[in-house]
Write a protein that holds these residues in place. Sequence first.
Motif, PDB file in Angstrom:
ATOM      1  N   GLN A 166       0.855  -1.196   0.000  1.00 31.22           N
ATOM      2  CA  GLN A 166       0.000   0.000   0.000  1.00 31.22           C
ATOM      3  C   GLN A 166       0.888   1.243   0.000  1.00 31.22           C
ATOM      4  N   ALA A 167       0.533   2.215  -0.809  1.00 29.32           N
ATOM      5  CA  ALA A 167       1.321   3.449  -0.889  1.00 29.32           C
ATOM      6  C   ALA A 167       0.922   4.383   0.244  1.00 29.32           C
ATOM      7  N   PHE A 168       1.911   4.989   0.890  1.00 30.32           N
ATOM      8  CA  PHE A 168       1.660   5.928   1.976  1.00 30.32           C
ATOM      9  C   PHE A 168       2.248   7.284   1.612  1.00 30.32           C
ATOM     10  N   GLU A 169       1.637   8.332   2.134  1.00 29.55           N
ATOM     11  CA  GLU A 169       2.063   9.683   1.787  1.00 29.55           C
ATOM     12  C   GLU A 169       3.368  10.065   2.475  1.00 29.55           C
ATOM     13  N   GLY A 170       3.744   9.331   3.514  1.00 28.24           N
ATOM     14  CA  GLY A 170       4.978   9.634   4.222  1.00 28.24           C
ATOM     15  C   GLY A 170       5.136   8.722   5.419  1.00 28.24           C
ATOM     16  N   PRO A 171       6.242   8.855   6.167  1.00 26.88           N
ATOM     17  CA  PRO A 171       6.486   7.983   7.315  1.00 26.88           C
ATOM     18  C   PRO A 171       5.425   8.104   8.407  1.00 26.88           C
ATOM     19  N   LEU A 172       4.914   9.307   8.636  1.00 23.33           N
ATOM     20  CA  LEU A 172       3.866   9.475   9.651  1.00 23.33           C
ATOM     21  C   LEU A 172       2.590   8.758   9.224  1.00 23.33           C
ATOM     22  N   ASP A 173       2.291   8.789   7.933  1.00 23.67           N
ATOM     23  CA  ASP A 173       1.110   8.100   7.421  1.00 23.67           C
ATOM     24  C   ASP A 173       1.245   6.593   7.626  1.00 23.67           C
ATOM     25  N   LEU A 174       2.438   6.064   7.400  1.00 25.77           N
ATOM     26  CA  LEU A 174       2.681   4.639   7.614  1.00 25.77           C
ATOM     27  C   LEU A 174       2.565   4.279   9.095  1.00 25.77           C
ATOM     28  N   LEU A 175       3.157   5.091   9.960  1.00 26.24           N
ATOM     29  CA  LEU A 175       3.071   4.825  11.399  1.00 26.24           C
ATOM     30  C   LEU A 175       1.638   4.850  11.891  1.00 26.24           C
ATOM     31  N   LEU A 176       0.866   5.840  11.427  1.00 24.25           N
ATOM     32  CA  LEU A 176      -0.536   5.931  11.833  1.00 24.25           C
ATOM     33  C   LEU A 176      -1.317   4.712  11.358  1.00 24.25           C
ATOM     34  N   HIS A 177      -0.993   4.223  10.163  1.00 25.36           N
ATOM     35  CA  HIS A 177      -1.643   3.017   9.637  1.00 25.36           C
ATOM     36  C   HIS A 177      -1.314   1.802  10.503  1.00 25.36           C
ATOM     37  N   LEU A 178      -0.062   1.660  10.924  1.00 20.42           N
ATOM     38  CA  LEU A 178       0.334   0.517  11.749  1.00 20.42           C
ATOM     39  C   LEU A 178      -0.331   0.571  13.124  1.00 20.42           C
ATOM     40  N   ILE A 179      -0.470   1.781  13.686  1.00 18.92           N
ATOM     41  CA  ILE A 179      -1.121   1.930  14.997  1.00 18.92           C
ATOM     42  C   ILE A 179      -2.590   1.549  14.909  1.00 18.92           C
ATOM     43  N   GLU A 180      -3.268   2.020  13.844  1.00 14.64           N
ATOM     44  CA  GLU A 180      -4.682   1.692  13.681  1.00 14.64           C
ATOM     45  C   GLU A 180      -4.872   0.218  13.325  1.00 14.64           C
ATOM     46  N   ASN A 204      -2.982  -2.332  14.298  1.00 16.38           N
ATOM     47  CA  ASN A 204      -2.763  -3.134  15.498  1.00 16.38           C
ATOM     48  C   ASN A 204      -3.720  -2.773  16.639  1.00 16.38           C
ATOM     49  N   LYS A 205      -4.540  -1.712  16.418  1.00 14.36           N
ATOM     50  CA  LYS A 205      -5.530  -1.292  17.414  1.00 14.36           C
ATOM     51  C   LYS A 205      -4.882  -1.034  18.779  1.00 14.36           C
ATOM     52  N   VAL A 206      -3.832  -0.204  18.764  1.00 16.85           N
ATOM     53  CA  VAL A 206      -3.139   0.131  20.000  1.00 16.85           C
ATOM     54  C   VAL A 206      -3.415   1.589  20.355  1.00 16.85           C
ATOM     55  N   ASP A 207      -3.196   1.914  21.610  1.00 16.60           N
ATOM     56  CA  ASP A 207      -3.398   3.277  22.095  1.00 16.60           C
ATOM     57  C   ASP A 207      -2.270   4.158  21.584  1.00 16.60           C
ATOM     58  N   ILE A 208      -2.627   5.258  20.920  1.00 19.15           N
ATOM     59  CA  ILE A 208      -1.606   6.136  20.346  1.00 19.15           C
ATOM     60  C   ILE A 208      -0.749   6.778  21.430  1.00 19.15           C
ATOM     61  N   TYR A 209      -1.300   6.893  22.668  1.00 21.03           N
ATOM     62  CA  TYR A 209      -0.539   7.473  23.780  1.00 21.03           C
ATOM     63  C   TYR A 209       0.375   6.440  24.449  1.00 21.03           C
ATOM     64  N   ASP A 210       0.221   5.175  24.108  1.00 19.38           N
ATOM     65  CA  ASP A 210       1.043   4.108  24.699  1.00 19.38           C
ATOM     66  C   ASP A 210       1.466   3.149  23.586  1.00 19.38           C
ATOM     67  N   ILE A 211       2.276   3.643  22.659  1.00 22.31           N
ATOM     68  CA  ILE A 211       2.679   2.868  21.484  1.00 22.31           C
ATOM     69  C   ILE A 211       3.646   1.758  21.893  1.00 22.31           C
ATOM     70  N   PRO A 212       3.352   0.499  21.521  1.00 23.07           N
ATOM     71  CA  PRO A 212       4.337  -0.581  21.733  1.00 23.07           C
ATOM     72  C   PRO A 212       5.480  -0.424  20.735  1.00 23.07           C
ATOM     73  N   ILE A 213       6.479   0.328  21.116  1.00 20.37           N
ATOM     74  CA  ILE A 213       7.491   0.798  20.174  1.00 20.37           C
ATOM     75  C   ILE A 213       8.268  -0.350  19.534  1.00 20.37           C
ATOM     76  N   VAL A 214       8.460  -1.459  20.274  1.00 17.97           N
ATOM     77  CA  VAL A 214       9.233  -2.578  19.726  1.00 17.97           C
ATOM     78  C   VAL A 214       8.498  -3.211  18.548  1.00 17.97           C
ATOM     79  N   GLU A 215       7.210  -3.514  18.722  1.00 17.28           N
ATOM     80  CA  GLU A 215       6.433  -4.168  17.677  1.00 17.28           C
ATOM     81  C   GLU A 215       6.216  -3.239  16.487  1.00 17.28           C
ATOM     82  N   ILE A 216       5.888  -1.977  16.756  1.00 15.06           N
ATOM     83  CA  ILE A 216       5.660  -1.013  15.672  1.00 15.06           C
ATOM     84  C   ILE A 216       6.945  -0.798  14.880  1.00 15.06           C
TER      85      ILE A 216
END
Length: 249
Positions: A8-22, A24-36
């Motif tokens: 899937q094409a993403f507009e940038g690194p933040l777009d990709l990170l936001l996609h991975l957070i959504e 994995n259904k994780v809390d954006i305030y408590d990102i599991p940094i290792v898995e992401i």
Amino acid sequence: MAITVKLQAFEGPLDLLLHLIEKNKVDIYDIPIVEITRQYLDYIRQMETDDMDIMSEFLVMASTLVDIKCKMLLPREVNEEGEEEDPRAELVEKLLEYKMYKYMSFELRDRQIDAGRNLFKKSTLPREITEYREPVDCARLLEGMTLSRLHAVFRDIVKKQEDRIDPIRSRYGRIEKDEINLEEQSAYIESCIRERGRLSFRELLRKQGSRMEIIVAFLVILELMKVGRIQIRQEHIFDEIIITYAKAA
């Protein structure tokens, strides 16, 4: 036979990170940094692009994630308030800001689509109808009108006009700008002090013709003191302030 995977094409690194957070259904305030970070690096490895500008943006974010991952393994730093700092805080703030702008763009896009569905029809009314004005019956309009009633209407209009006047600003009348040449005024004041040699500050201010000239004179005195052309002396409190001329420093 190799299996072709379309990313899937993403507009940038933040777009990709936001996609991975959504995803994995994780809390954006408590990102599991290792898995992401692991999933983010997996996507980077599968990217196929010759544009180094785009690739560099994703690599910079990858290094940021690795840096945060390392800081998470170390003891937390403590701020001035004595609270532990979260290494993910700055990244979370950027993600929330990007998410806000992203959904705002979706809203604007939907509004543009809705606006494209609106149709407008030009007016087709005959000219005779659009230019028609109902005739005024002056006799009926003035029916029962007397001189006293006209006077009452006039007083009512005048009263409304008076109520619209600002009771504070109206007392000042017309404000006119004082035209004062600063260089000429400065030369004049310095010449007065030089010729007299010794002059009272109060006497100097009395020679000024307007409030603006008094203000300019005061500023000129301060400037002459600064460059050392005059000296100010007051023997006792409430005594006259004496200005004496001195050579330039």
